[in-house]
Design an enzyme around this catalytic site. Sequence first.
Site, PDB file in Angstrom:
ATOM      1  N   HIS A 274      61.848  27.471  35.737  1.00 39.00           N
ATOM      2  CA  HIS A 274      63.177  27.911  35.343  1.00 39.00           C
ATOM      3  C   HIS A 274      63.219  28.212  33.346  1.00 39.00           C
ATOM      4  O   HIS A 274      63.604  29.305  33.393  1.00 39.00           O
ATOM      5  CB  HIS A 274      63.490  26.069  35.775  1.00 39.00           C
ATOM      6  CG  HIS A 274      64.112  25.399  35.621  1.00 39.00           C
ATOM      7  ND1 HIS A 274      64.297  26.445  37.414  1.00 39.00           N
ATOM      8  CD2 HIS A 274      63.480  24.460  37.020  1.00 39.00           C
ATOM      9  CE1 HIS A 274      64.299  24.808  38.404  1.00 39.00           C
ATOM     10  NE2 HIS A 274      63.693  23.856  38.329  1.00 39.00           N
ATOM     11  N   ASP A 275      62.680  27.267  32.590  1.00 40.22           N
ATOM     12  CA  ASP A 275      63.210  27.682  31.924  1.00 40.22           C
ATOM     13  C   ASP A 275      62.770  29.030  31.146  1.00 40.22           C
ATOM     14  O   ASP A 275      62.880  30.160  30.003  1.00 40.22           O
ATOM     15  CB  ASP A 275      62.568  27.031  30.252  1.00 40.22           C
ATOM     16  CG  ASP A 275      63.507  25.081  30.719  1.00 40.22           C
ATOM     17  OD1 ASP A 275      62.808  24.149  30.698  1.00 40.22           O
ATOM     18  OD2 ASP A 275      64.751  25.128  30.996  1.00 40.22           O
TER      19      ASP A 275
END
Length: 349
Positions: A274-275
Amino acid sequence: MSAGYDVERWAAVHALPTYHRAAAGARTAPCGTPEHPLPLIIDSDPGLDDALAIGLAAASLEFKLLAVTTVGGNADVARCTENALRLLHAYGRDDVPVAEGAAGALLGSIVRATEVHGESGIGTTELPPAVNTARPEGAVALIARLLAESPEPVAIAPIGPLTNIALVLRQYPHLISKISHLCLMGGSIGEGNYSVSAEFNIAADPEAADVVFRSGVPITMIGLDVTHQALLDRAAAQALRGLGTRSGVIAAELTDYALDRNLEWSGSTTTAIHDAVAIAHLMVGDLVAVAPYYVAVDTTQGPARGRTVCDGLPYRLRRDGRTANADVGIVIDGGRFEQLLLDAFAKLP
Ligand code: RIB
Ligand code: CA
Protein backbone atom coordinates in the site's frame (compact mmCIF):
# COMPACT_ATOMS: atom_id res chain seq x y z
CA MET A 1 -3.04 -3.68 6.29
CA SER A 2 -4.66 -6.26 3.96
CA ALA A 3 -5.86 -8.80 6.55
CA GLY A 4 -8.29 -11.38 5.33
CA TYR A 5 -8.73 -10.28 1.72
CA ASP A 6 -8.92 -12.44 -1.35
CA VAL A 7 -7.47 -9.63 -3.39
CA GLU A 8 -8.71 -10.83 -6.75
CA ARG A 9 -12.28 -11.12 -5.44
CA TRP A 10 -11.97 -7.82 -3.62
CA ALA A 11 -10.81 -6.03 -6.77
CA ALA A 12 -13.71 -7.49 -8.77
CA VAL A 13 -16.27 -6.61 -6.12
CA HIS A 14 -14.85 -3.12 -6.00
CA ALA A 15 -14.77 -2.43 -9.71
CA LEU A 16 -15.10 1.31 -9.73
CA PRO A 17 -18.03 3.08 -11.37
CA THR A 18 -17.16 3.74 -14.99
CA TYR A 19 -17.47 7.53 -14.69
CA HIS A 20 -14.45 7.57 -12.36
CA ARG A 21 -12.37 5.65 -14.84
CA ALA A 22 -13.42 8.17 -17.47
CA ALA A 23 -12.21 11.01 -15.24
CA ALA A 24 -8.98 9.26 -14.32
CA GLY A 25 -5.81 10.87 -15.65
CA ALA A 26 -5.56 14.35 -14.13
CA ARG A 27 -3.14 14.94 -11.21
CA THR A 28 -2.33 17.88 -8.95
CA ALA A 29 0.55 16.20 -7.09
CA PRO A 30 4.09 17.39 -7.87
CA CYS A 31 6.54 14.90 -9.32
CA GLY A 32 10.20 14.78 -8.38
CA THR A 33 12.94 14.34 -10.95
CA PRO A 34 16.68 13.72 -10.56
CA GLU A 35 17.18 17.24 -11.94
CA HIS A 36 14.77 18.74 -9.39
CA PRO A 37 14.42 16.35 -6.47
CA LEU A 38 11.18 16.83 -4.55
CA PRO A 39 11.68 17.86 -0.90
CA LEU A 40 9.85 15.10 0.96
CA ILE A 41 8.91 14.18 4.54
CA ILE A 42 7.49 10.70 5.16
CA ASP A 43 5.22 10.23 8.20
CA SER A 44 5.01 6.54 8.88
CA ASP A 45 4.18 3.62 11.15
CA PRO A 46 6.76 1.06 9.95
CA GLY A 47 5.21 -1.45 9.16
CA LEU A 48 5.90 -4.01 6.46
CA ASP A 49 4.74 -1.93 3.51
CA ASP A 50 6.02 1.27 5.14
CA ALA A 51 9.47 -0.31 5.10
CA LEU A 52 9.33 -0.84 1.33
CA ALA A 53 7.95 2.67 0.85
CA ILE A 54 10.83 4.16 2.84
CA GLY A 55 13.29 2.08 0.82
CA LEU A 56 11.78 3.31 -2.44
CA ALA A 57 12.16 6.92 -1.32
CA ALA A 58 15.63 6.34 0.15
CA ALA A 59 16.90 4.95 -3.15
CA SER A 60 15.33 7.50 -5.46
CA LEU A 61 17.11 10.59 -6.82
CA GLU A 62 13.63 12.02 -7.44
CA PHE A 63 13.49 12.97 -3.75
CA LYS A 64 15.33 15.08 -1.25
CA LEU A 65 14.26 12.98 1.75
CA LEU A 66 14.21 15.50 4.60
CA ALA A 67 12.94 13.24 7.41
CA VAL A 68 10.99 10.20 8.44
CA THR A 69 8.62 10.88 11.33
CA THR A 70 6.74 8.15 13.15
CA VAL A 71 3.25 7.61 14.49
CA GLY A 72 1.70 4.72 16.36
CA GLY A 73 -0.29 2.46 14.08
CA ASN A 74 0.93 -0.89 12.79
CA ALA A 75 2.87 -1.19 16.03
CA ASP A 76 3.51 0.91 19.14
CA VAL A 77 5.16 4.18 18.24
CA ALA A 78 8.44 3.32 20.01
CA ARG A 79 8.72 0.20 17.85
CA CYS A 80 7.90 2.23 14.74
CA THR A 81 10.61 4.74 15.64
CA GLU A 82 13.23 2.04 16.19
CA ASN A 83 12.17 0.39 12.93
CA ALA A 84 12.51 3.67 11.04
CA LEU A 85 16.00 4.28 12.47
CA ARG A 86 17.14 0.74 11.67
CA LEU A 87 15.61 0.71 8.18
CA LEU A 88 17.30 3.98 7.21
CA HIS A 89 20.58 2.60 8.56
CA ALA A 90 20.16 -0.61 6.56
CA TYR A 91 19.33 1.45 3.46
CA GLY A 92 22.51 3.52 3.91
CA ARG A 93 20.59 6.68 4.75
CA ASP A 94 21.79 7.65 8.22
CA ASP A 95 21.68 11.20 6.87
CA VAL A 96 17.88 11.21 7.18
CA PRO A 97 16.62 12.34 10.62
CA VAL A 98 13.90 10.44 12.46
CA ALA A 99 11.55 11.91 15.06
CA GLU A 100 8.83 10.23 17.06
CA GLY A 101 5.24 11.46 17.02
CA ALA A 102 1.89 10.54 18.43
CA ALA A 103 1.40 7.21 20.17
CA GLY A 104 -2.33 7.25 19.54
CA ALA A 105 -5.23 9.20 18.10
CA LEU A 106 -6.14 12.83 18.82
CA LEU A 107 -8.91 11.61 21.11
CA GLY A 108 -6.59 9.13 22.77
CA SER A 109 -7.62 5.79 21.30
CA ILE A 110 -4.94 3.25 20.41
CA VAL A 111 -5.56 1.13 17.29
CA ARG A 112 -2.92 -1.38 16.20
CA ALA A 113 -2.40 -3.84 13.32
CA THR A 114 0.10 -6.16 14.99
CA GLU A 115 -1.90 -9.15 13.79
CA VAL A 116 -0.80 -8.13 10.29
CA HIS A 117 2.66 -6.70 10.90
CA GLY A 118 3.74 -8.61 14.01
CA GLU A 119 4.39 -7.15 17.48
CA SER A 120 7.65 -5.68 16.16
CA GLY A 121 5.89 -4.07 13.20
CA ILE A 122 8.33 -5.78 10.80
CA GLY A 123 7.34 -9.40 11.11
CA THR A 124 10.23 -11.61 12.19
CA THR A 125 12.93 -9.58 10.48
CA GLU A 126 15.94 -8.69 12.63
CA LEU A 127 17.50 -5.42 11.53
CA PRO A 128 21.07 -4.35 12.45
CA PRO A 129 21.12 -1.78 15.26
CA ALA A 130 20.80 1.83 14.15
CA VAL A 131 23.64 4.30 14.72
CA ASN A 132 21.28 7.26 15.13
CA THR A 133 18.64 8.02 17.73
CA ALA A 134 15.41 9.90 17.25
CA ARG A 135 15.54 13.70 17.34
CA PRO A 136 14.43 14.96 20.77
CA GLU A 137 12.24 17.69 19.27
CA GLY A 138 9.65 15.13 18.18
CA ALA A 139 7.78 14.64 14.92
CA VAL A 140 5.46 17.65 14.92
CA ALA A 141 8.21 20.15 15.81
CA LEU A 142 10.63 18.59 13.31
CA ILE A 143 8.08 18.76 10.49
CA ALA A 144 7.33 22.39 11.38
CA ARG A 145 11.03 23.31 11.51
CA LEU A 146 11.73 21.64 8.15
CA LEU A 147 8.76 23.41 6.56
CA ALA A 148 9.92 26.76 7.94
CA GLU A 149 13.54 26.25 6.90
CA SER A 150 12.91 24.85 3.41
CA PRO A 151 13.55 27.33 0.60
CA GLU A 152 10.65 25.73 -1.29
CA PRO A 153 7.37 24.02 -0.31
CA VAL A 154 7.73 20.46 0.94
CA ALA A 155 5.69 17.39 0.01
CA ILE A 156 4.56 15.17 2.87
CA ALA A 157 3.72 11.49 2.38
CA PRO A 158 1.63 10.34 5.37
CA ILE A 159 1.56 6.54 5.23
CA GLY A 160 0.16 5.85 8.68
CA PRO A 161 -2.58 7.37 10.84
CA LEU A 162 -2.84 11.13 10.26
CA THR A 163 -2.45 12.29 13.87
CA ASN A 164 0.92 14.04 13.42
CA ILE A 165 -0.26 15.77 10.26
CA ALA A 166 -3.43 17.07 11.93
CA LEU A 167 -1.32 18.41 14.81
CA VAL A 168 1.02 20.23 12.41
CA LEU A 169 -1.95 21.80 10.59
CA ARG A 170 -3.59 22.86 13.86
CA GLN A 171 -0.47 24.07 15.69
CA TYR A 172 1.34 25.73 12.74
CA PRO A 173 -1.36 27.17 10.45
CA HIS A 174 1.13 29.74 9.17
CA LEU A 175 3.22 26.91 7.70
CA ILE A 176 0.40 25.32 5.66
CA SER A 177 1.54 27.30 2.62
CA LYS A 178 4.92 25.55 2.88
CA ILE A 179 3.27 22.14 2.27
CA SER A 180 3.29 21.56 -1.48
CA HIS A 181 1.17 18.41 -1.32
CA LEU A 182 -0.06 15.68 0.99
CA CYS A 183 0.18 12.37 -0.86
CA LEU A 184 -1.35 10.06 1.72
CA MET A 185 -1.94 6.34 1.78
CA GLY A 186 -5.34 5.90 3.36
CA GLY A 187 -9.06 5.60 2.85
CA SER A 188 -10.97 3.92 0.06
CA ILE A 189 -13.80 4.68 -2.32
CA GLY A 190 -15.10 1.21 -1.67
CA GLU A 191 -14.84 -1.12 1.32
CA GLY A 192 -12.32 -0.68 4.08
CA ASN A 193 -9.91 -3.22 5.53
CA TYR A 194 -9.88 -2.44 9.25
CA SER A 195 -13.67 -2.52 9.14
CA VAL A 196 -16.09 -2.90 6.26
CA SER A 197 -16.30 0.91 6.25
CA ALA A 198 -12.82 2.10 7.19
CA GLU A 199 -9.27 1.66 5.92
CA PHE A 200 -6.77 1.24 8.77
CA ASN A 201 -4.94 4.60 8.63
CA ILE A 202 -8.24 6.50 8.72
CA ALA A 203 -9.86 4.11 11.21
CA ALA A 204 -6.97 4.65 13.64
CA ASP A 205 -7.73 8.39 13.88
CA PRO A 206 -10.84 9.58 12.01
CA GLU A 207 -10.79 13.00 13.70
CA ALA A 208 -7.25 13.60 12.44
CA ALA A 209 -8.25 12.55 8.94
CA ASP A 210 -11.21 14.94 9.12
CA VAL A 211 -8.86 17.81 9.99
CA VAL A 212 -6.63 16.89 7.05
CA PHE A 213 -9.36 16.58 4.41
CA ARG A 214 -10.97 19.85 5.56
CA SER A 215 -7.63 21.71 5.61
CA GLY A 216 -7.55 22.95 2.02
CA VAL A 217 -4.04 21.55 1.58
CA PRO A 218 -3.66 19.88 -1.84
CA ILE A 219 -4.19 16.17 -1.27
CA THR A 220 -3.82 12.95 -3.19
CA MET A 221 -5.59 10.06 -1.48
CA ILE A 222 -3.96 6.76 -2.38
CA GLY A 223 -6.68 4.43 -1.12
CA LEU A 224 -7.27 0.71 -1.14
CA ASP A 225 -8.98 0.94 -4.53
CA VAL A 226 -5.61 1.54 -6.16
CA THR A 227 -3.25 -0.07 -3.66
CA HIS A 228 -5.00 -3.42 -4.11
CA GLN A 229 -3.73 -3.26 -7.68
CA ALA A 230 -0.12 -2.83 -6.42
CA LEU A 231 0.55 -6.45 -5.58
CA LEU A 232 3.68 -8.50 -5.02
CA ASP A 233 3.84 -12.29 -5.05
CA ARG A 234 6.42 -14.94 -4.11
CA ALA A 235 8.27 -14.46 -7.38
CA ALA A 236 8.64 -10.75 -6.65
CA ALA A 237 9.91 -11.53 -3.14
CA GLN A 238 12.39 -13.96 -4.67
CA ALA A 239 13.52 -11.30 -7.15
CA LEU A 240 14.15 -8.93 -4.26
CA ARG A 241 16.13 -11.63 -2.46
CA GLY A 242 17.98 -12.28 -5.71
CA LEU A 243 19.37 -8.74 -5.66
CA GLY A 244 21.94 -10.19 -3.25
CA THR A 245 21.93 -7.10 -1.05
CA ARG A 246 21.03 -6.59 2.61
CA SER A 247 18.19 -4.27 1.59
CA GLY A 248 16.91 -6.76 -0.96
CA VAL A 249 16.86 -9.51 1.66
CA ILE A 250 15.04 -7.22 4.11
CA ALA A 251 12.41 -6.35 1.49
CA ALA A 252 12.03 -10.03 0.56
CA GLU A 253 11.62 -11.11 4.20
CA LEU A 254 8.99 -8.43 4.85
CA THR A 255 7.11 -9.33 1.69
CA ASP A 256 7.22 -13.04 2.47
CA TYR A 257 5.90 -12.35 5.99
CA ALA A 258 2.94 -10.45 4.53
CA LEU A 259 2.38 -13.18 1.93
CA ASP A 260 2.35 -15.82 4.67
CA ARG A 261 -0.36 -13.89 6.56
CA ASN A 262 -2.52 -13.43 3.48
CA LEU A 263 -2.17 -17.09 2.50
CA GLU A 264 -3.09 -18.14 6.04
CA TRP A 265 -6.12 -15.86 6.22
CA SER A 266 -7.62 -15.97 2.76
CA GLY A 267 -5.64 -18.26 0.53
CA SER A 268 -4.45 -15.21 -1.39
CA THR A 269 -1.06 -15.51 -3.08
CA THR A 270 -0.33 -11.79 -3.28
CA THR A 271 0.14 -8.87 -0.90
CA ALA A 272 -0.59 -5.19 -1.48
CA ILE A 273 2.35 -2.84 -0.87
CA HIS A 274 0.00 0.00 0.00
CA ASP A 275 2.37 2.69 1.25
CA ALA A 276 4.86 2.46 -1.61
CA VAL A 277 2.14 3.59 -4.03
CA ALA A 278 1.99 6.98 -2.30
CA ILE A 279 5.75 7.37 -2.79
CA ALA A 280 5.61 6.09 -6.38
CA HIS A 281 2.97 8.67 -7.26
CA LEU A 282 5.39 11.46 -6.32
CA MET A 283 8.19 10.16 -8.55
CA VAL A 284 6.50 8.72 -11.65
CA GLY A 285 4.03 11.04 -13.31
CA ASP A 286 2.00 8.49 -15.23
CA LEU A 287 1.99 5.43 -12.97
CA VAL A 288 -1.13 6.15 -10.93
CA ALA A 289 -4.22 7.56 -12.60
CA VAL A 290 -6.32 9.74 -10.28
CA ALA A 291 -9.69 11.45 -10.43
CA PRO A 292 -11.01 14.49 -8.51
CA TYR A 293 -13.28 13.69 -5.56
CA TYR A 294 -14.90 15.42 -2.64
CA VAL A 295 -13.79 13.30 0.32
CA ALA A 296 -15.48 13.53 3.71
CA VAL A 297 -14.56 11.46 6.77
CA ASP A 298 -17.22 9.83 8.92
CA THR A 299 -16.35 10.72 12.55
CA THR A 300 -19.53 9.33 14.06
CA GLN A 301 -19.41 6.42 16.50
CA GLY A 302 -21.57 4.28 14.24
CA PRO A 303 -20.73 1.40 11.87
CA ALA A 304 -19.39 3.81 9.23
CA ARG A 305 -16.84 5.43 11.58
CA GLY A 306 -13.61 6.12 9.70
CA ARG A 307 -15.14 5.76 6.26
CA THR A 308 -13.85 8.11 3.55
CA VAL A 309 -17.03 9.09 1.75
CA CYS A 310 -15.79 9.80 -1.77
CA ASP A 311 -18.01 11.64 -4.26
CA GLY A 312 -16.59 12.12 -7.73
CA LEU A 313 -19.77 12.59 -9.73
CA PRO A 314 -19.51 16.12 -11.25
CA TYR A 315 -23.28 16.61 -11.44
CA ARG A 316 -23.71 15.83 -7.74
CA LEU A 317 -20.83 18.07 -6.69
CA ARG A 318 -22.32 20.97 -8.67
CA ARG A 319 -25.79 20.26 -7.25
CA ASP A 320 -24.46 20.29 -3.68
CA GLY A 321 -22.13 23.25 -4.19
CA ARG A 322 -19.01 21.22 -3.43
CA THR A 323 -15.60 21.26 -5.07
CA ALA A 324 -13.21 18.36 -5.09
CA ASN A 325 -10.72 18.41 -2.18
CA ALA A 326 -8.55 15.48 -3.30
CA ASP A 327 -7.20 13.53 -6.22
CA VAL A 328 -8.06 9.90 -5.51
CA GLY A 329 -6.10 6.97 -6.92
CA ILE A 330 -8.06 4.92 -9.45
CA VAL A 331 -5.70 2.74 -11.48
CA ILE A 332 -2.04 1.70 -11.31
CA ASP A 333 0.06 -0.41 -13.68
CA GLY A 334 0.98 -3.20 -11.28
CA GLY A 335 3.79 -4.52 -13.46
CA ARG A 336 5.52 -1.16 -13.67
CA PHE A 337 5.04 -0.72 -9.91
CA GLU A 338 6.78 -4.00 -9.15
CA GLN A 339 9.67 -3.13 -11.48
CA LEU A 340 9.98 0.32 -9.85
CA LEU A 341 10.44 -1.35 -6.45
CA LEU A 342 12.99 -3.84 -7.81
CA ASP A 343 14.96 -1.10 -9.57
CA ALA A 344 14.97 1.03 -6.42
CA PHE A 345 16.08 -1.73 -4.09
CA ALA A 346 18.81 -2.69 -6.56
CA LYS A 347 20.38 0.71 -5.75
CA LEU A 348 20.38 0.17 -1.98
CA PRO A 349 23.20 -1.52 -0.04
O1 RIB B 1 -4.49 0.00 5.07
C1 RIB B 1 -3.13 0.02 4.72
C2 RIB B 1 -2.37 0.91 5.66
O2 RIB B 1 -2.47 0.41 6.99
C3 RIB B 1 -0.86 0.92 5.35
O3 RIB B 1 -0.33 2.18 5.68
C4 RIB B 1 -0.30 -0.13 6.27
O4 RIB B 1 1.06 0.14 6.64
C5 RIB B 1 -1.19 0.03 7.46
O5 RIB B 1 -0.66 1.05 8.26
CA1 CA C 1 1.64 2.38 7.06
